[in-house]
Design a protein around this motif. Structure first.
Motif, PDB file in Angstrom:
ATOM      1  N   ALA A  31       0.938  -1.007  -0.002  1.00  0.00           N
ATOM      2  CA  ALA A  31       0.008   0.010   0.074  1.00  0.00           C
ATOM      3  C   ALA A  31       0.848   1.326  -0.106  1.00  0.00           C
ATOM      4  O   ALA A  31       2.082   1.183   0.863  1.00  0.00           O
ATOM      5  CB  ALA A  31      -0.791  -0.015   1.072  1.00  0.00           C
ATOM      6  N   GLN A  61     -17.987  -3.108   3.980  1.00  0.00           N
ATOM      7  CA  GLN A  61     -16.913  -3.448   2.764  1.00  0.00           C
ATOM      8  C   GLN A  61     -15.733  -3.962   2.913  1.00  0.00           C
ATOM      9  O   GLN A  61     -14.936  -4.510   2.277  1.00  0.00           O
ATOM     10  CB  GLN A  61     -16.790  -2.174   1.804  1.00  0.00           C
ATOM     11  N   PRO A 293      -5.491   5.200  -4.002  1.00  0.00           N
ATOM     12  CA  PRO A 293      -5.854   3.886  -4.611  1.00  0.00           C
ATOM     13  C   PRO A 293      -4.726   2.780  -4.105  1.00  0.00           C
ATOM     14  O   PRO A 293      -3.397   3.199  -3.858  1.00  0.00           O
ATOM     15  CB  PRO A 293      -5.400   4.047  -6.328  1.00  0.00           C
ATOM     16  N   GLY A 294      -5.230   1.651  -3.751  1.00  0.00           N
ATOM     17  CA  GLY A 294      -4.259   0.976  -3.051  1.00  0.00           C
ATOM     18  C   GLY A 294      -3.802   0.929  -1.609  1.00  0.00           C
ATOM     19  O   GLY A 294      -3.319   0.138  -0.974  1.00  0.00           O
ATOM     20  N   THR A 296      -4.774   1.614   2.686  1.00  0.00           N
ATOM     21  CA  THR A 296      -5.350   0.971   3.666  1.00  0.00           C
ATOM     22  C   THR A 296      -5.530   1.867   4.743  1.00  0.00           C
ATOM     23  O   THR A 296      -5.037   2.735   5.028  1.00  0.00           O
ATOM     24  CB  THR A 296      -4.301  -0.188   4.284  1.00  0.00           C
ATOM     25  N   TYR A 320      -9.923  -1.509   6.149  1.00  0.00           N
ATOM     26  CA  TYR A 320     -10.695  -1.104   4.856  1.00  0.00           C
ATOM     27  C   TYR A 320      -9.508  -0.956   3.743  1.00  0.00           C
ATOM     28  O   TYR A 320      -8.580  -0.377   4.032  1.00  0.00           O
ATOM     29  CB  TYR A 320     -11.407   0.181   5.138  1.00  0.00           C
ATOM     30  N   GLY A 321      -9.532  -1.479   2.442  1.00  0.00           N
ATOM     31  CA  GLY A 321      -8.781  -1.359   1.482  1.00  0.00           C
ATOM     32  C   GLY A 321      -8.903  -2.470   0.637  1.00  0.00           C
ATOM     33  O   GLY A 321      -9.545  -3.495   0.845  1.00  0.00           O
ATOM     34  N   GLU A 322      -7.986  -2.369  -0.456  1.00  0.00           N
ATOM     35  CA  GLU A 322      -7.954  -3.669  -1.395  1.00  0.00           C
ATOM     36  C   GLU A 322      -7.334  -5.093  -0.738  1.00  0.00           C
ATOM     37  O   GLU A 322      -6.415  -4.999  -0.051  1.00  0.00           O
ATOM     38  CB  GLU A 322      -6.859  -3.395  -2.525  1.00  0.00           C
ATOM     39  N   GLY A 323      -8.052  -5.988  -0.903  1.00  0.00           N
ATOM     40  CA  GLY A 323      -7.836  -7.315  -0.208  1.00  0.00           C
ATOM     41  C   GLY A 323      -8.441  -7.452   1.270  1.00  0.00           C
ATOM     42  O   GLY A 323      -7.969  -8.498   1.986  1.00  0.00           O
ATOM     43  N   SER A 325     -11.791  -7.980   3.512  1.00  0.00           N
ATOM     44  CA  SER A 325     -13.043  -8.161   3.797  1.00  0.00           C
ATOM     45  C   SER A 325     -13.449  -9.498   4.798  1.00  0.00           C
ATOM     46  O   SER A 325     -12.288 -10.090   5.016  1.00  0.00           O
ATOM     47  CB  SER A 325     -13.732  -8.561   2.352  1.00  0.00           C
TER      48      SER A 325
END
Length: 770
Positions: A31, A61, A293-294, A296, A320-323, A325
């Motif tokens: 990140a 999310q 973008p990317g 956290t 929260y962030g990409e990857g 959940s």
């Protein structure tokens, strides 16, 4: 043959270790930025679209979990928000000094000049090029140095990012109330983001971020416009600087609402709290909207509200962030939905792709990606938290009651043994019968403390926990009593082997019953979160030795008993040891030392093998091979599933001999502290002294029972040896010999009471049973 079986088991374990496929973590781009929003006193109930829509959206999310914020430092008595921040900063159980100055902006007034001048005067370091400095660093470092057997590096998180070519920033002010000398300052954001010199490159923690508000606690509140402007300035500067970056945000209002709660009515306190949550939510929304973008975003409380006289539970955490959940977890806990405060800095560095310093004790969090509605995940976390609180609330009563009842019962039964021959036979039979049955009740407690969760999987109150425990205790006790007609040894064998069976099955199934228990670890204590703690390992060992030995004595004339003593014992010992010590099961690797020592003694004495240096060397070799096999298995696993054994080896590889010494010193320090403060110590000293002396110089009924039960006699020595080794190899080791010797002490007294009516009739006279 026993050696062959043991060798085969070890060979299989080592082969399995090296055959285990390496499970590399999925490659992910680091990140560019991590934003940590401090959310002190946040509750699961606040994750509601009507209360905090931005926080709710991130949780929906992203990934959620319970976080344990307990600080195990014995000197942890400083301001809670700052103390929690220092834990994040160091990755260890750091303590705050109440008298230490708080962080300041470099241009803030302090002691006749600027904070920059004061910082240089206090530390000898230059503050040029930095926005914020922690003036209390020298005093806080001095407090933590040598206070615990830990290498506490304040500022380790920020320093690691700086060393990787990045920058950190802190924004937010939690100042609250007034004292004679000025404002009660509290500025935790800077403590999280600072480097080892106590400096933060960007941001502001001054009162310029506050506005006057007569309806807010202490007459002021966070100025969201000023906060947003500072955040934008910091964001632009970090974008220009490049490299990994960390921003720590502190809403401020939640701490002020908590501080003023004691001075206002409950209704007003709740109004203030909800307003503070809305401020926090606005800052979370600001951070989420500006996240690159990317990037956290982590929403994490560094402190929870405490209720006097009540157990403090777990808090909610969101990533929260990409990857990210589903549910959060980490290799610190091996529990879905549970992480620790020490995992926070490790997760920040892992997300940024920065190497974690060896002094950081936590592990990076991961998420399982499960697709469940947020409401279900929140209910699951709330239920787990309620259960942990319920059991821990009742635990002192159950544990201290167990210790007291066991001690008094052993003393009372001893009195019966000493005086019974002077009584009429009817009275002797009555009291010996009562004593024997109450002793069986003691042995029913350990399995009942786990089987209670079969009756009620998630008790939500202490009353429900008590009810489930006593219901399970009653069932187990009655089952033990029903076997009395088979002879005095059989109920003890049943209750001991029941405890062994339940523990083994529980560990093989992933330990669903031992998430929290009365005679085991608790996720609220922050000592262990998975596997088999010292209490469980001691019960497993003591019950296994006592149960197996008495089984051999009960059926010693059977042909299979001789084979079991020669061949079956090593296999049984291997199962017990592997379940307790293997990283994928009990993960209590020190059991490989003291269980091997105890079982080796039992096997040698029972099979009349000479007890010499060859046996000792063989036991040491088996221990080394087991630890090597377990280490190989753990090190070859993915980083997200490793236990603390692999982490210890990683620390040793980076820290060398000094890190090994810290581990040893930490265990020794904990051992001494537990010895001086646990109720088990008083019981154990007397029991060990008595049994140790009587084992080597047996006489009277004691000698007769040992003569009638030779395998159990060997088991007594095995528990003494295993307990002694456990004390020097485990932290809180005193608990292990104490719990193991409970089985030995109860069994010997029970057998002596059972023999009493027969012995009182005389060798050639009346041998009538009661």
């Amino acid at each position: 043959m026993g050696r062959r079986i043991t060798g085969a088991v070890l060979t299989g374990a080592i082969a399995l270790a090296f055959a285990t496929p390496v499970m590399p973590a999925a490659a992910a781009e680091p990140a560019p930025r991590v934003v940590v929003v401090l959310a002190p006193y946040l509750q699961l109930s606040d994750i509601d679209p009507d209360v905090a829509p931005a926080i709710h959206r991130l949780a929906e999310q992203g990934a959620v979990g319970n976080i344990n914020l307990r600080n195990r430092s014995r000197i942890a008595a400083g301001p809670p928000p700052l103390q929690g921040a220092l834990v994040f900063s160091s990755g260890s159980w750091a303590a705050a000094d109440r008298l230490a100055p708080q962080p300041h902006d470099v241009d803030e007034y302090y002691e006749g000049g600027s904070a920059s001048d004061a910082y240089e005067r206090m530390t000898g370091e230059d503050a040029t090029g930095y926005d914020v400095v922690f003036l209390g660093l020298p005093r806080t470092v001095r407090l933590n140095d040598g206070a615990e057997a830990l290498a506490i590096r304040l500022g380790a998180l920020g320093q690691a990012i700086r060393d990787a070519g990045g920058s950190t920033a802190a924004i937010g002010n939690s100042d609250a109330g007034f004292e004679v000398r000025g404002v009660w300052r509290n500025r935790p954001a800077a403590a999280v983001a600072m480097d080892e010199s106590g400096r933060v490159v960007l941001g502001s923690v001054s009162t310029a971020l506050l506005r006057n508000d007569s309806d807010s606690p202490f007459g002021f509140a966070t100025d969201l416009e000023a906060f947003a402007a500072e955040h934008e300035r910091v964001r632009v500067a970090l974008d220009e600087a490049g490299g990994p970056s960390l921003i720590v945000l502190d809403a401020g209002d939640p701490h002020r609402a908590q501080e003023v709660a004691i001075d206002v009515s409950p209704g007003v306190a709740e109004v203030h709290r909800l307003a503070a949550v809305r401020t926090l939510d606005a800052i979370v929304a600001l951070a989420a909207d500006a996240l690159p973008p990317g990037g956290t975003l982590m929403v994490v409380p560094q402190v929870l509200a405490e209720t006097p006289g009540a157990v403090t539970g777990l808090g909610p955490m969101i990533v929260y962030g990409e990857g990210w959940s589903g549910y959060l977890s980490s290799s610190s806990t091996h529990r879905r939905g549970l992480v620790t405060n020490l995992d926070v800095p490790a997760t920040v560095l892992a997300a940024l792709g920065v190497e974690r310093p060896v002094e950081m004790l936590g592990n990076a969090m991961v998420s399982d990606g499960v697709r469940k509605p947020l409401v279900q995940r929140v209910v699951t976390l709330a239920d787990a938290n309620a259960t942990a609180i319920a059991v821990d609330t009742a635990k002192p009563v159950v544990v201290n009651g167990f210790i007291a009842v066991t001690t008094l019962l052993l003393l009372g039964c001893t009195l019966v043994l000493l005086r019974a021959r002077r009584w009429q036979r009817r009275d002797m039979c009555l009291w010996s019968s009562i004593g024997r049955r109450l002793l069986l009740l003691v042995l029913a407690v350990p399995p009942a403390s786990l089987l209670m969760f079969v009756i009620d999987r998630l008790p939500s109150t202490a009353a429900e926990a008590y009810l489930a425990f006593f219901a399970a205790l009653g069932v187990v006790f009655v089952a033990g009593l029903a076997l009395e007609f088979l002879g005095p040894r059989v109920p003890i064998v049943f209750l001991s082997m029941l405890a062994v069976t339940v523990i083994i099955i529980d560990q093989v199934m992933g330990a669903p019953l031992s998430f929290t228990s009365f005679l085991g670890y608790s996720p609220l204590l922050a000592a262990r979160y998975y596997g088999l703690g010292n209490e469980g390992a001691a019960i497993l060992f003591g019950a296994a030795v006592t149960g197996f030995a008495l089984l051999l004595d009960e059926y010693r004339t059977a042909r299979w008993a001789r084979l079991a003593g020669r061949w079956g014992l090593p296999a049984f010992a291997a199962v017990v040891t592997v379940v307790a010590a293997a990283p994928v099961l009990g993960a209590n690797v020190a059991v490989a030392a003291w269980a091997v020592a105890g079982f080796a003694a039992l096997w040698a004495i029972h099979n009349r093998v000479r007890f010499d240096w060859k046996l000792v060397v063989s036991a040491l070799l088996v221990t080394v091979l087991l630890i090597a096999a377990f280490s190989a298995i753990d090190l070859r696993a993915g980083a997200e599933s490793r236990s603390h054994l692999a982490r210890a080896w990683e620390s040793l590889s980076k820290g060398g001999v000094s890190e090994l010494w810290l581990i040893i010193a930490r265990k020794a320090e904990t051992n001494i502290r537990v010895l001086m403060h646990t109720n088990w110590s008083y019981v154990l000293v007397a029991v060990l002294a008595f049994l140790g002396f009587m084992r080597w110089r047996p006489q009277g009924d004691f000698a007769a029972v040992l003569s009638e039960n030779p395998a159990f006699s060997a088991g007594m020595t095995a528990c003494l040896i295993g307990g002694a080794v456990a004390y020097v190899t485990e932290d809180s080791g005193i608990v292990i010999p104490a719990l193991a010797m409970v089985y030995v002490g109860v069994a010997i007294v029970h057998l002596m009471l059972s023999r009493l009516p027969r012995a009182a009739g005389g060798e050639a006279g009346d041998a009538e049973e009661c």
